[in-house]
Design a protein around this motif. Sequence first.
Motif, PDB file in Angstrom:
ATOM      1  N   ARG A 229     -49.287 -19.694 -67.322  1.00  0.00           N
ATOM      2  CA  ARG A 229     -49.699 -18.596 -66.438  1.00  0.00           C
ATOM      3  C   ARG A 229     -50.622 -17.611 -67.165  1.00  0.00           C
ATOM      4  NH1 ARG A 229     -44.558 -19.981 -64.706  1.00  0.00           N
ATOM      5  NH2 ARG A 229     -43.468 -18.598 -66.170  1.00  0.00           N
ATOM      6  N   ASP A 230     -50.371 -17.408 -68.454  1.00  0.00           N
ATOM      7  CA  ASP A 230     -51.248 -16.528 -69.232  1.00  0.00           C
ATOM      8  C   ASP A 230     -52.638 -17.125 -69.423  1.00  0.00           C
ATOM      9  OD1 ASP A 230     -49.193 -14.702 -69.501  1.00  0.00           O
ATOM     10  OD2 ASP A 230     -48.587 -15.413 -71.499  1.00  0.00           O
ATOM     11  N   SER A 231     -52.746 -18.441 -69.263  1.00  0.00           N
ATOM     12  CA  SER A 231     -54.013 -19.133 -69.536  1.00  0.00           C
ATOM     13  C   SER A 231     -54.779 -19.500 -68.273  1.00  0.00           C
ATOM     14  CB  SER A 231     -53.736 -20.417 -70.335  1.00  0.00           C
ATOM     15  OG  SER A 231     -53.021 -20.157 -71.520  1.00  0.00           O
ATOM     16  N   LEU A 232     -54.274 -19.145 -67.106  1.00  0.00           N
ATOM     17  CA  LEU A 232     -54.898 -19.582 -65.851  1.00  0.00           C
ATOM     18  C   LEU A 232     -56.361 -19.160 -65.749  1.00  0.00           C
ATOM     19  CD1 LEU A 232     -52.026 -18.987 -63.242  1.00  0.00           C
ATOM     20  CD2 LEU A 232     -52.837 -21.160 -64.190  1.00  0.00           C
ATOM     21  N   ALA A 233     -56.665 -17.975 -66.251  1.00  0.00           N
ATOM     22  CA  ALA A 233     -58.035 -17.465 -66.105  1.00  0.00           C
ATOM     23  C   ALA A 233     -59.047 -18.283 -66.896  1.00  0.00           C
ATOM     24  CB  ALA A 233     -58.090 -15.999 -66.531  1.00  0.00           C
ATOM     25  N   GLN A 234     -58.605 -18.878 -68.019  1.00  0.00           N
ATOM     26  CA  GLN A 234     -59.556 -19.592 -68.870  1.00  0.00           C
ATOM     27  C   GLN A 234     -59.583 -21.096 -68.619  1.00  0.00           C
ATOM     28  OE1 GLN A 234     -58.145 -18.696 -72.808  1.00  0.00           O
ATOM     29  NE2 GLN A 234     -56.770 -20.462 -72.872  1.00  0.00           N
TER      30      GLN A 234
END
Length: 641
Positions: A229-234
């Motif tokens: 979830r912390d990496s969804l943007a990238q």
Amino acid sequence: MASKQPPLILVDGSSYLFRAFHALPPLTNSHGQPTGAVYGVANMLRKLAEEYQPESMVVVFDAKGKTFRNDLYAEYKAHRPPMPDDLRVQIEPLHELVDAMGFPRLVIEGVEADDVIGTLATRAAAEGHEVLISTGDKDMAQLVTKHISLINTMNNSLLNPETVEQKFGVRPAQIIDYLALIGDTSDNIPGVPKVGPKTAAKWLGQYGSLDGVIAHAEEIKGKVGESLRDSLAQLPLSYQLATIVCDLDLGLDEDQLKRREPDRAQLKSIFETLELRSWLKELEGDEPAPVEEKPVVVDTHYETVLDETRFNEWLAILKQSSQFAFDTETTGLDYMQARIVGVSFCVEPGKAAYVPFGHDYPGAPVQLSEQQVLGALQPLLESESLGKIGQNLKYDSHVLANHGIKLQGIAQDTLLESYALDSTGRHDMDSLATRFLGVNTIHFEDIAGKGAKQLTFNQIDLEQAGPYAAEDADITLQLHQCISRRLSEDKPLQQVYEAIELPLMPVIQRIERNGVKVDIDMLGIQSRELAERMLELEKQAFEVAGESFNLASPKQIQTIFFEKLGLPVLRKTPKGQPSTAEDVLQELADDYELPRLILEHRGMSKLKSTYTDKLPQQVDATTGRVHTSYHQAVTATGRLS
């Protein structure tokens, strides 16, 4: 229905260039020019062409400079270290060799080799061709279809749609999603921290695609779910960076991709420069072969000198000669500690003598004394006008120095002559005798035995020791006569030997003799820095593995690699276990982070134990110096004093 179109082979030249450089030992020609990577790639091309006999076989290399991926992500490949100088200087010779071999070579500015290969492969498959991509890059698995296959000539593995799924746990169509999730440390593609190959394959099997994983991100539990979830943007960026472009306008037609006739004259020139002698002989196979010089059979007369009269006769012979072959027999190989037990010499092929004075086994015959023999020989050995010929005279110089004798007048050294003539292969006397003279010499193990019960030379019966020692001097003289003739036919190599190798030998001997001053404080600092870096590597390895383990334990590495992370088994041990040997880790390190971390940790550990920790313990308290080999001294201290 099978395609009737001829196959197209696309070679990822950049991938193989790096892999050959790291997989092969640091080969050079006689002038010190690095050749290992060129040889490795060219050898792969030769085997590939021989096996598949393709009409079209294209070798693609990366161009210098940035690509569109650098514009998308400034950190793309930012972690890669600079190309080693020994590799950089091999690029141009390799390009020249590829051209001379008749293979079309592509280097497209602003575009990575992967994208050129992807475009050519996709276009050829659409036109009905079968395509074989030769690469070691896992990213290329995204290109695999029923008409496009991958072959890794380093381990001869073939990837088709079925074997891609067996290796990665996902279909070729899911490879880009897979790469976006696990990231790529080599290219510095972010991925999702804590997500390895097994987790990525599991998610894609459950949710079908990266979009499906993103859509169900809230359902995934634990720390790995938080990381996702912390990496969804990238993730969209990671996906775009991992995607091979397959629709470039390259402006190439089929004729430009076809093999040409090799340029034999250019190949000959390159093979001669790189000193690829076996290929040169193969190239010249249809030319009349030069008449090989047949070894001359020499009748031998060897004697063991035990009385003063015969010794004095030999002294007179040596004094009257302009040069003679000389050898020492000693108590051991440690040149700083070894003592001489006898000497041998030869002035003409087949006639040699051994003068013992230190054989002390029970029942040994009476011999001349050490003082008598070395005392009489010292003026001859220290004479600059009387030439000495030897095999590795640097060692003999050391052991003579242990007896207070300074060897001078070094005229020839057959070990160095052989190395200058051809730096590859073995240069010990037994090997050289077989190669140049066709003679099978008496081996040390034949008279001393092997293993823990092996005798030192002073313990060997003179009936066996005498012929062995005399033969050493005789063979040395014969080797010099043979190799020097061959060197004289190649003036540049002869110049290397006479102007560099031979004059440098006594210089290195003095460096080894005098020892190297060691900065103990600096080595202490380096030791602490290495320890800190090793701890960092351990921490990173534990994070990738998801648990702590012993990085030196093959069994624990097996469990982590092949059971937990699902890494591919490249080779098995004789007992059927997945291998974690050094070369296996090297190959896995191209695609996976954990093997790379373990290899770096091993290298740091070896450096720390060998140099920064052990060298200070060997320092002489009075001189502050340590006696070690020239190579170790430079490696450990970076300087000499």
